[in-house]
Scaffold this active site. Sequence first.
Site, PDB file in Angstrom:
ATOM      1  N   CYS A  13       0.731  -1.331  -0.187  1.00 33.21           N
ATOM      2  CA  CYS A  13      -0.108   0.090  -0.065  1.00 33.21           C
ATOM      3  C   CYS A  13       1.007   1.147  -0.105  1.00 33.21           C
ATOM      4  CB  CYS A  13      -0.961   0.008   1.064  1.00 33.21           C
ATOM      5  SG  CYS A  13      -0.186  -0.006   2.684  1.00 33.21           S
ATOM      6  N   CYS A  18      -0.703   0.887   7.260  1.00 34.04           N
ATOM      7  CA  CYS A  18      -1.975   0.690   7.538  1.00 34.04           C
ATOM      8  C   CYS A  18      -2.744  -0.318   6.630  1.00 34.04           C
ATOM      9  CB  CYS A  18      -3.024   1.977   6.875  1.00 34.04           C
ATOM     10  SG  CYS A  18      -2.663   3.615   7.720  1.00 34.04           S
ATOM     11  N   SER A  20      -1.500  -2.583   4.047  1.00 38.93           N
ATOM     12  CA  SER A  20      -0.771  -3.665   3.556  1.00 38.93           C
ATOM     13  C   SER A  20      -0.291  -4.579   5.092  1.00 38.93           C
ATOM     14  CB  SER A  20       0.327  -3.693   3.124  1.00 38.93           C
ATOM     15  OG  SER A  20       1.157  -2.315   3.533  1.00 38.93           O
TER      16      SER A  20
HETATM   17  N1  LIG Z   1      -0.396  11.337   0.665  1.00 37.81           N
HETATM   18  C1  LIG Z   1      -1.430  11.182   0.931  1.00 37.81           C
HETATM   19  C2  LIG Z   1      -2.992  10.925   1.080  1.00 37.81           C
HETATM   20  C3  LIG Z   1      -3.828  11.096   0.275  1.00 37.81           C
HETATM   21  C4  LIG Z   1      -5.062  10.860   0.610  1.00 37.81           C
HETATM   22  C5  LIG Z   1      -5.534   9.947   1.584  1.00 37.81           C
HETATM   23  C6  LIG Z   1      -4.545   9.479   2.456  1.00 37.81           C
HETATM   24  C7  LIG Z   1      -3.254   9.823   2.218  1.00 37.81           C
HETATM   25  C8  LIG Z   1      -2.076   9.566   3.083  1.00 37.81           C
HETATM   26  C9  LIG Z   1      -0.896  10.283   3.530  1.00 37.81           C
HETATM   27  C10 LIG Z   1      -0.136   9.895   4.559  1.00 37.81           C
HETATM   28  N2  LIG Z   1       0.942  10.731   5.194  1.00 37.81           N
HETATM   29  C11 LIG Z   1       0.618  12.207   5.153  1.00 37.81           C
HETATM   30  C12 LIG Z   1       1.370  12.927   4.149  1.00 37.81           C
HETATM   31  C13 LIG Z   1       2.736  12.322   4.071  1.00 37.81           C
HETATM   32  N3  LIG Z   1       3.609  13.349   3.123  1.00 37.81           N
HETATM   33  C14 LIG Z   1       3.144  13.556   1.992  1.00 37.81           C
HETATM   34  C15 LIG Z   1       4.371  14.429   1.281  1.00 37.81           C
HETATM   35  C16 LIG Z   1       5.563  13.683   1.643  1.00 37.81           C
HETATM   36  C17 LIG Z   1       5.941  13.561   2.736  1.00 37.81           C
HETATM   37  C18 LIG Z   1       4.996  12.751   3.210  1.00 37.81           C
HETATM   38  C19 LIG Z   1      -0.077   8.547   4.481  1.00 37.81           C
HETATM   39  C20 LIG Z   1       0.930   8.035   5.420  1.00 37.81           C
HETATM   40  C21 LIG Z   1       1.042   6.707   5.657  1.00 37.81           C
HETATM   41  C22 LIG Z   1      -0.089   5.657   5.070  1.00 37.81           C
HETATM   42  C23 LIG Z   1      -0.958   6.225   4.212  1.00 37.81           C
HETATM   43  C24 LIG Z   1      -0.876   7.410   4.138  1.00 37.81           C
HETATM   44  N4  LIG Z   1      -1.960   8.188   3.263  1.00 37.81           N
END
Ligand SMILES: N#Cc1ccccc1-c1cc(NCCCN2CCCCC2)c2ccccc2n1
Length: 196
Positions: A13, A18, A20
């Site tokens: 994932c 979350c 996987s």
């Molecule tokens: N991206 C997106 C996104 C879009 C829609 C729904 C969920 C998410 C989302 C956001 C996450 N971390 C926050 C942003 C991380 N930063 C993004 C920019 C680079 C530096 C890192 C997640 C972390 C672990 C697992 C699933 C995640 N999923």
Amino acid sequence: MAATGSKSVLFVCLGNICRSPIAEAVFRKMATDAGVVDKWRIDSAATSTYEIGNPPDHRGQACMKKHDVPMRHVARQWVIDSGATSDWNIGSSPDARGLACLRMNGIETSHRARQVTKDDFMSFEYILCMDESNMSDLTRKANSVKNHKAKIELLGSYDPQKQLIIKDPYYGSDEDFEKVYVQCVRCCTAFLEANS
Ligand SMILES: N#Cc1ccccc1-c1cc(NCCCN2CCCCC2)c2ccccc2n1
């Protein structure tokens, strides 16, 4: 030399904290209960670098505990680590034979988020992901690996209820993690059945 009839599956994932790890834990429990877990190499990974080294999300751990599904995460009081003198396997998981030996001796290992490596496309038979963006990320990476072996599929393609996409619950609630769990149970049941 891998055992005869050995199979391998990597669940993927976006962050590997979350969806996987839940799919990996659910599938490992099913294969264990079916008495075939020793035939399988089971792991999970991320398409991104967002959470490398982090344990599974606490909401997913709570969901697994509620459903009595062991998760490869053990909260550790001591920070005990290990390292390599070479850079040969940076980013790879511990060797499956070593993990199996640890598990057989009741020594739980903990899962830490890791990113998919080029070697994964050569060494896993199945790479099962959760949504279209995982699929396009994996397909793009796979295209840079000559004659890769892995079949890259949506885990949801095994769902008898045809819910193709397992949505990212990262910004969601406990109910969203419960929905991920229920979908993983349906899909992993069908996937194990299709490979028995
Ligand atoms: N991206 C997106 C996104 C879009 C829609 C729904 C969920 C998410 C989302 C956001 C996450 N971390 C926050 C942003 C991380 N930063 C993004 C920019 C680079 C530096 C890192 C997640 C972390 C672990 C697992 C699933 C995640 N999923």
